[in-house]
Write an enzyme that holds these catalytic residues in place. Structure first.
Site, mmCIF file in Angstrom:
data_model
loop_
_atom_site.group_PDB
_atom_site.id
_atom_site.type_symbol
_atom_site.label_atom_id
_atom_site.label_comp_id
_atom_site.label_asym_id
_atom_site.label_seq_id
_atom_site.Cartn_x
_atom_site.Cartn_y
_atom_site.Cartn_z
ATOM 1 N N ARG A 135 20.852 -24.460 33.897
ATOM 2 C CA ARG A 135 19.917 -23.535 34.541
ATOM 3 C C ARG A 135 20.667 -22.927 35.720
ATOM 4 N NH1 ARG A 135 14.261 -22.864 34.913
ATOM 5 N NH2 ARG A 135 13.432 -22.449 36.993
ATOM 6 N N HIS A 137 16.165 -15.980 29.363
ATOM 7 C CA HIS A 137 15.456 -17.265 29.418
ATOM 8 C C HIS A 137 14.955 -17.587 28.001
ATOM 9 C CE1 HIS A 137 13.574 -20.693 30.959
ATOM 10 N NE2 HIS A 137 12.713 -20.185 31.805
ATOM 11 N N GLN A 157 12.198 -20.388 27.088
ATOM 12 C CA GLN A 157 10.846 -20.019 27.473
ATOM 13 C C GLN A 157 10.185 -19.126 26.428
ATOM 14 O OE1 GLN A 157 8.772 -20.712 30.406
ATOM 15 N NE2 GLN A 157 7.372 -19.830 28.904
ATOM 16 N N ASP A 192 4.873 -12.100 34.789
ATOM 17 C CA ASP A 192 5.735 -13.045 35.501
ATOM 18 C C ASP A 192 5.743 -12.632 36.963
ATOM 19 O OD1 ASP A 192 7.543 -15.042 36.091
ATOM 20 O OD2 ASP A 192 9.269 -14.065 35.171
ATOM 21 N N CYS A 234 4.793 -17.487 32.347
ATOM 22 C CA CYS A 234 5.801 -18.542 32.216
ATOM 23 C C CYS A 234 5.719 -19.567 33.349
ATOM 24 C CB CYS A 234 7.190 -17.930 32.138
ATOM 25 S SG CYS A 234 7.588 -16.834 33.508
ATOM 26 N N ARG A 271 6.677 -26.147 25.885
ATOM 27 C CA ARG A 271 8.092 -26.194 26.268
ATOM 28 C C ARG A 271 8.701 -27.509 25.787
ATOM 29 N NH1 ARG A 271 9.939 -23.221 30.661
ATOM 30 N NH2 ARG A 271 11.967 -24.080 30.099
#
Length: 333
Positions: free
Chosen positions: A130, A157, A160, A252, A292, A320
């Site tokens: 990450r 991402h 996600q 987001d 998210c 997830r």
């Protein structure tokens, strides 16, 4: 970077389902990394969703699938969902996850990224990263001889958004032909929604203010990919126009990690892009809301929408775990 070929390596306790999944992955020439989502075809994504469904329904079948395996987790950014779901997920598959905190010292500052990659490859069977820089992530993957998974970068991402469309398919049966509107910043999540949407055959509609559009190259490539799945990618300025009649509305944060100095300016530029009850009323009657997380309630979304029966944000969050377990199985089994 050139894709490495995945070789089936059934681990201790691997069940017939996993061995069969590996054979299919080999036949599909699955890349051994997940860096952008672009390296996975529509067929790969479909296999991922079949596996994630089975993992979610029958977790005990996979409890020793990755026994004896080790996963390095490099995190330059703070995390709740990504860290917990990868760590819990890998442990529940029988493996051991090792957290490497790079919040204070960026990857490549203490020693070169190629040297980190070469050493980790001798100790662990996979790397989750990450990071702030997609370039650094790809350097890591170039020099690693084990699979590298993008757990978030400045451009993509993929974990996600693969989860997002999996969650949508749980609700609607299929994402093929479904209309999804993303409202807000053309950021890493937006880029990856476009990539994943093209692979599942969705109609992805993006509404951003001028100057905040998603990456043009990613849009162009996704449009080419979407031709094979009968999906579409459309760009809008008007949130209401983008949302009209859609089955899913997504947003987001307006300022992502690393953009804190832009928070005030972005708040002004995105003032008309809040997802609220009035905007949701323009969507289809059965439309769902996605985010998210973390959400800045009162900015990009209101409490009324976040806490409404239409909101599936916590289903996304739960999934997830299941989708990332399936990713780990596809790449590390």
């Amino acid at each position: 970077m050139a894709a490495r070929t995945l070789h089936a390596r059934p681990g201790p306790g691997a069940c017939g389902r996993e061995v069969n999944m590996n054979a299919q992955a080999q036949a599909l020439s699955l890349s051994s990394d997940l860096l952008t989502g672009r390296e996975w075809s529509a067929a790969h994504v479909r296999e991922l969703y079949h596996l994630a469904t089975d993992v979610k329904a029958h977790p005990d079948r996979y409890k020793s699938a990755l026994a004896g395996r080790f996963l390095a987790m490099i995190f330059e950014k703070p995390s709740l969902r990504t860290r917990v779901t990868f760590e819990v997920g890998f442990t529940s598959l029988g493996g051991t996850a090792i957290f490497l905190d790079h919040a204070g010292t960026r990857l490549g500052e203490r020693e070169s990224i190629p040297d980190v990659a070469r050493q980790l490859s001798r100790w662990v069977q996979g790397i989750v990263a990450r990071v702030f820089s997609q370039e650094g992530l790809e350097t890591l993957a170039t020099h690693a001889s084990v699979p590298v998974i993008n757990a978030l970068s400045d451009i993509y991402h993929p974990c996600q958004t693969l989860c997002d469309f999996f969650t949508i398919e749980e609700k609607f049966g299929s994402a093929r032909g479904l209309k999804l509107a993303y409202i807000g910043d053309g950021n890493n999540v937006c880029n990856s929604l476009i990539v994943a949407g093209a692979r599942v055959g969705a109609h992805v509609r993006i509404a951003t203010p001028a100057g905040y559009e998603p990456d043009a190259e990613i849009v162009a490539a996704a449009r080419r990919d979407a031709a094979a799945t009968e999906g579409t990618i459309e760009l809008f300025r008007s949130p209401a126009e983008a949302v009209s009649g859609v089955q899913a509305v997504y947003t987001d944060v307006w300022a992502s990690m690393g953009q804190e100095s832009e928070t005030e300016a972005r708040a002004a530029n995105f003032a008309g892009y809040q997802v609220n009850a009035a905007l949701m009323s323009q969507a289809a009657p059965d439309a769902v809301f996605l985010h998210c997380l973390p959400a800045h309630r009162g900015s990009e979304v209101t409490d009324e929408v976040m806490d409404s029966p239409r909101s599936i944000v916590f289903d996304q969050s739960e999934n997830r775990l299941h989708v990332q377990k399936a990713i780990l199985l596809m790449l590390l089994s």
